[in-house]
Enzyme design. Structure first.
Site, PDB file in Angstrom:
ATOM      1  N   GLU A  28       0.900  -1.166   0.000  1.00  0.00           N
ATOM      2  CA  GLU A  28       0.000   0.000   0.000  1.00  0.00           C
ATOM      3  C   GLU A  28       0.923   1.196   0.000  1.00  0.00           C
ATOM      4  O   GLU A  28       1.528   1.508   1.025  1.00  0.00           O
ATOM      5  CB  GLU A  28      -0.842   0.015   1.277  1.00  0.00           C
ATOM      6  CG  GLU A  28      -1.763  -1.158   1.445  1.00  0.00           C
ATOM      7  CD  GLU A  28      -2.853  -1.202   0.412  1.00  0.00           C
ATOM      8  OE1 GLU A  28      -3.154  -0.148  -0.181  1.00  0.00           O
ATOM      9  OE2 GLU A  28      -3.380  -2.285   0.177  1.00  0.00           O
ATOM     10  N   CYS A  84      -2.354   8.951   2.906  1.00  0.00           N
ATOM     11  CA  CYS A  84      -2.058   8.371   1.595  1.00  0.00           C
ATOM     12  C   CYS A  84      -3.209   8.576   0.628  1.00  0.00           C
ATOM     13  O   CYS A  84      -3.030   8.544  -0.575  1.00  0.00           O
ATOM     14  CB  CYS A  84      -1.771   6.897   1.759  1.00  0.00           C
ATOM     15  SG  CYS A  84      -3.079   6.050   2.652  1.00  0.00           S
TER      16      CYS A  84
HETATM   17  P1  NAP Z   1       8.529   4.867   4.432  1.00  0.00           P
HETATM   18  O1  NAP Z   1       9.684   5.708   4.689  1.00  0.00           O
HETATM   19  O2  NAP Z   1       8.489   4.123   3.157  1.00  0.00           O
HETATM   20  O3  NAP Z   1       8.407   3.877   5.667  1.00  0.00           O
HETATM   21  C1  NAP Z   1       7.371   2.968   5.754  1.00  0.00           C
HETATM   22  C2  NAP Z   1       7.761   1.842   6.675  1.00  0.00           C
HETATM   23  O4  NAP Z   1       8.829   1.090   6.099  1.00  0.00           O
HETATM   24  C3  NAP Z   1       8.273   2.308   8.035  1.00  0.00           C
HETATM   25  O5  NAP Z   1       7.832   1.420   9.022  1.00  0.00           O
HETATM   26  C4  NAP Z   1       9.772   2.214   7.874  1.00  0.00           C
HETATM   27  O6  NAP Z   1      10.433   2.044   9.092  1.00  0.00           O
HETATM   28  C5  NAP Z   1       9.868   0.972   7.033  1.00  0.00           C
HETATM   29  N1  NAP Z   1      11.131   0.843   6.328  1.00  0.00           N
HETATM   30  C6  NAP Z   1      11.838   1.802   5.719  1.00  0.00           C
HETATM   31  N2  NAP Z   1      12.951   1.261   5.171  1.00  0.00           N
HETATM   32  C7  NAP Z   1      12.904  -0.058   5.441  1.00  0.00           C
HETATM   33  C8  NAP Z   1      13.769  -1.150   5.158  1.00  0.00           C
HETATM   34  N3  NAP Z   1      14.878  -0.992   4.458  1.00  0.00           N
HETATM   35  N4  NAP Z   1      13.427  -2.373   5.614  1.00  0.00           N
HETATM   36  C9  NAP Z   1      12.306  -2.566   6.327  1.00  0.00           C
HETATM   37  N5  NAP Z   1      11.454  -1.561   6.620  1.00  0.00           N
HETATM   38  C10 NAP Z   1      11.749  -0.323   6.181  1.00  0.00           C
HETATM   39  O7  NAP Z   1       7.170   5.689   4.511  1.00  0.00           O
HETATM   40  P2  NAP Z   1       6.709   6.679   5.664  1.00  0.00           P
HETATM   41  O8  NAP Z   1       7.543   7.894   5.540  1.00  0.00           O
HETATM   42  O9  NAP Z   1       6.610   6.008   6.973  1.00  0.00           O
HETATM   43  O10 NAP Z   1       5.223   6.979   5.207  1.00  0.00           O
HETATM   44  C11 NAP Z   1       4.885   7.952   4.263  1.00  0.00           C
HETATM   45  C12 NAP Z   1       4.558   7.322   2.953  1.00  0.00           C
HETATM   46  O11 NAP Z   1       3.656   6.241   3.141  1.00  0.00           O
HETATM   47  C13 NAP Z   1       3.847   8.285   2.039  1.00  0.00           C
HETATM   48  O12 NAP Z   1       4.423   8.185   0.779  1.00  0.00           O
HETATM   49  C14 NAP Z   1       2.408   7.799   2.018  1.00  0.00           C
HETATM   50  O13 NAP Z   1       1.707   8.080   0.837  1.00  0.00           O
HETATM   51  C15 NAP Z   1       2.561   6.345   2.258  1.00  0.00           C
HETATM   52  N6  NAP Z   1       1.383   5.797   2.915  1.00  0.00           N
HETATM   53  C16 NAP Z   1       0.610   4.923   2.252  1.00  0.00           C
HETATM   54  C17 NAP Z   1      -0.512   4.412   2.858  1.00  0.00           C
HETATM   55  C18 NAP Z   1      -1.400   3.438   2.154  1.00  0.00           C
HETATM   56  O14 NAP Z   1      -2.276   2.874   2.807  1.00  0.00           O
HETATM   57  N7  NAP Z   1      -1.237   3.212   0.890  1.00  0.00           N
HETATM   58  C19 NAP Z   1      -0.833   4.772   4.161  1.00  0.00           C
HETATM   59  C20 NAP Z   1      -0.010   5.662   4.802  1.00  0.00           C
HETATM   60  C21 NAP Z   1       1.111   6.163   4.183  1.00  0.00           C
HETATM   61  P3  NAP Z   1      11.282   3.257   9.745  1.00  0.00           P
HETATM   62  O15 NAP Z   1      10.301   4.293  10.121  1.00  0.00           O
HETATM   63  O16 NAP Z   1      11.919   2.601  10.911  1.00  0.00           O
HETATM   64  O17 NAP Z   1      12.235   3.696   8.697  1.00  0.00           O
END
Ligand code: NAP
Length: 676
Positions: A255, A294
């Site tokens: 997602e 999102c």
């Molecule tokens: P993100 O940086 O991609 O992080 C998402 C999750 O992935 C976090 O728990 C992060 O942990 C983890 N993560 C990052 N690098 C990783 C790795 N190498 N291995 C394992 N896990 C890893 O996104 P975010 O900044 O938290 O969220 C914002 C984004 O999410 C926006 O682009 C938004 O559109 C999207 N979003 C989508 C939805 C949906 O339902 N489609 C809902 C909400 C948000 P850490 O925090 O520890 O790095």
């Protein structure tokens, strides 16, 4: 405070210093987080061997009841979640979406699990497929829970809902989970997991928590495991390319982000209800969670003819939004999750500025209530305008994850459709129009590019859940940029954690495995009428064959008189014969069903409590005067009601004529008392 992880049934604290987590409002330190020292392989093993094994002992209904109990328990403690949520920068409304929204997802899955799944361990998918002429070889799809562990990786913006919307279907399926929240807001998730564990409602191993990075967890995954990821497209792509994920075909649901569009119809001129609703919704979507959603509206696709008036109305409405400390009652929009996030939004706006102009908002100077701009992550709403959206790229591809949206004018509906599709796959889209022709053209034009579409007009607005709210009943996810995944959608979301298997064999064998009688399977006929048996005594396959009854003209006329149904085909031979399906007067279908009950019902006081409906009723052949009909009634499926003294029994029913042809077939649904 050092956050702890919950691994192998105990809270564990890392010796490492870890990442500092700070308040979005004043930059004050809240906690540190690190997962260093955790044995990730052992966590996965514990989930599979203890959590999965424990969960699978229960039926779907028993697990659904756990979700309900958990939801009630979390409700009792929500005050403490609200207090922590405020530190993420959330207003009360934002917290309500995250906390109450998450808990209500548990309630919905609990209720759907009890109503739409059997009180059993096997979920049968659709009717049997009859694969042979004589009916001795059939096919049946079934679902069983995957025997691995689900890894739930969540984004920072919904620390509660993000966890619960994944946990609910996963636990209902019978699969254990390891939850990994985004680090910046993980203190709130940790607090909720503490309550989940302390409630004692879930069996050991059902839920574990990682605060910090996932370490080498992915190296330990196998073909029975699932990864459900929410976050940015970039991270999703990285994780999907992990060697073990590829080699073991680990199920991966993503997602991710999307550039969600909302289209204003050409009929929705200024002064119409739809125009006003549009302004309200765009402003709400831009400012709830400070636009860190999102599903938020990022692209405002509006008729060029009145886009100037639209921009003025939006600017007026955005001007009323007060930014600041959410603890202050005057504030409608809190800060972004962190100063890093604020810097990122600024960078994204700089990228968008190549294609669009800022027409409302100031990146640096804005009125701030009850807060210090230097300490918090505050940011005011920004509205951009793109003059030539059909030839601009960044406005369709750059996500500024904050209160930022771009107006894009269109001249024709085809242009509006093209613009919406240029987002290359979105989670949610919306259409505001009072004209259903326009709604139809736009919806069919953009639906393949969207996971969910909401159409709002003056009739639906009052009760609408709005553009950006994912609902547990409906699918959440979208194609392309949105990640290509799907979550929730009622029982559909449960099936992501289960394996579908096509079984082939004799109807008796498959019926035994699927725990339901399949046509052609062995019948048990004994002297006792099945309606005299209590729930525990009834066996799947128990069958009653009735005597036959001849259909007479009096039957048809009496039924016509009694019901008032005097359709010509029942009343007049000549007219009936003009109908391509009939040769002469035919009996009413509903009479056949009624007289069938007269044949199979055992009338004495007994265990059958009530008939609560029929399923899949089909009239297969006309019934003429003089036909002789009889009924076969077979116990097809039993579902015990948890905590009740009755169960539901489904009876496979066939009415056939003197030539052995089936004239009607259906399932009779009854409630049958237990002897105890
Ligand atoms: P993100 O940086 O991609 O992080 C998402 C999750 O992935 C976090 O728990 C992060 O942990 C983890 N993560 C990052 N690098 C990783 C790795 N190498 N291995 C394992 N896990 C890893 O996104 P975010 O900044 O938290 O969220 C914002 C984004 O999410 C926006 O682009 C938004 O559109 C999207 N979003 C989508 C939805 C949906 O339902 N489609 C809902 C909400 C948000 P850490 O925090 O520890 O790095």
């Amino acid at each position: 405070m050092k956050l702890q992880s919950f691994a192998k049934n105990r809270w564990q604290q890392s010796a490492a210093d870890g990442v500092q987590l700070v308040s979005a409002i004043d930059g004050g330190e809240i906690a540190t987080s690190s997962s260093e020292g955790l044995d990730f392989g052992a966590m996965a093993h514990y989930a599979r061997t203890t959590g999965g094994a424990n969960l699978r002992k229960y039926t779907f209904h028993q697990r659904a009841n756990m979700l309900k109990a958990l939801a009630k328990y979390l409700m009792e403690h929500k005050k403490e979640f609200y207090a922590l949520s405020a530190r993420t920068g959330a207003t009360r409304t934002d917290s309500w979406i995250d906390i109450d929204g998450g808990i209500s997802t548990l309630f919905v899955f609990s209720s759907k699990g009890r109503r739409e799944m059997p009180n059993d361990h096997v979920y049968v998918d659709g009717p049997p497929e009859f694969l042979s002429k004589k009916g001795s070889f059939v096919g049946q799809h079934i679902f069983l829970p995957l025997e691995g562990v689900a890894i739930h990786i969540n984004a920072f913006n919904f620390p509660c809902w993000g966890m619960l919307e994944k946990l609910a279907p996963c636990l209902l399926a019978g699969m254990p989970a390891i939850v990994k929240p985004a680090t910046s807001t993980s203190y709130l998730t940790e607090a909720m997991v503490r309550r989940i564990i302390e409630s004692g409602i879930l069996p050991d191993g059902a839920v574990q928590l990682i605060c910090g990075s996932v370490g080498d967890l992915f190296d330990h995954l196998n073909c029975q495991d699932v990864i459900a990821f929410t976050g940015s497209k970039t991270t999703a792509e990285l994780l999907q390319q992990h060697q073990t994920v590829i080699a073991q075909s680990v199920r991966f649901t993503a997602e991710t982000d999307s550039l969600n569009a909302s289209i204003l119809g050409p009929d929705a001129q200024p002064g119409t209800a739809e125009f006003d609703l549009y302004i309200q919704e765009v402003v709400r979507e831009m400012t709830v969670k400070a636009g860190q959603k999102c599903t938020a509206i990022r692209r405002i696709i509006a008729p060029a003819e009145f886009s100037g008036e639209l921009v003025s109305a939006l600017a007026r409405a955005l001007g009323k939004v007060r930014v600041g400390n959410p603890a202050n009652k005057e504030v409608q929009m809190g800060p972004l999750a962190s100063q890093g996030q604020r810097d990122e939004v600024r960078e994204r706006i700089a990228e968008l500025s190549g294609d669009a102009d800022i027409i409302y908002g100031d990146l640096e100077n804005f009125e701030l209530i009850d807060a210090d701009a230097r300490k918090g992550a505050f940011f005011a709403p920004v509205l951009l305008h793109c003059q030539k959206p059909l030839t601009s790229r960044s406005v369709h591809s750059v996500e500024a994850f904050g209160p930022v949206s771009t107006v894009m004018p269109y001249d024709t509906l085809d242009e509006a459709i093209t613009l919406a599709r240029m987002g290359e796959g979105s989670l949610a889209g919306s259409i505001f129009t009072g004209d259903d022709e326009i709604a139809q053209t736009l919806a069919l034009g953009i639906a393949p590019y969207h996971g969910r579409l909401v159409i709002i007009n003056r009739d639906s607005a009052g009760e609408s859940t709005g553009h950006g709210s994912p609902l547990p009943h409906l699918v959440h996810g979208g194609p392309g940029r949105a990640g290509g995944g799907e979550e929730m959608g009622g029982i559909r979301g449960v099936l992501h954690y289960m394996q579908r298997t096509a079984l082939q064999g004799s109807p008796t064998t498959l019926g035994k495995i699927a725990r339901r009688w399949i046509r052609g399977g062995k019948e048990h006929v004994d002297e006792a009428h099945p309606f005299t048996k209590y729930f525990e005594e009834l066996e799947i396959g128990d069958t009653h064959h009735t005597a036959s009854r001849k259909i007479t003209v009096e039957d048809i006329e009496n039924f016509a008189e009694l019901s008032g149904d005097k359709f010509y085909a029942h009343m007049d031979d000549e007219l009936a014969a003009k109908n391509p399906f009939f040769e002469a007067r035919v009996a009413h279908g509903y009479f056949i069903v009624s007289m069938a009950a007269g044949l199979f019902v055992q009338p004495d006081f007994g265990p059958v409590l009530a008939n609560y409906g029929l399923d899949d009723l089909r009239f297969a052949q006309p019934v003429y005067m003089g036909d002789e009909l009889k009924v076969r009634l077979t116990c097809k499926q039993k579902t015990m009601r948890e905590g009740e003294d009755y169960g539901e029994v489904r009876w496979d029913t066939e009415v056939s004529n003197q030539d052995g042809e089936i004239v009607a077939a259906y399932d009779v649904l009854t409630m049958v008392a237990t002897r105890s």
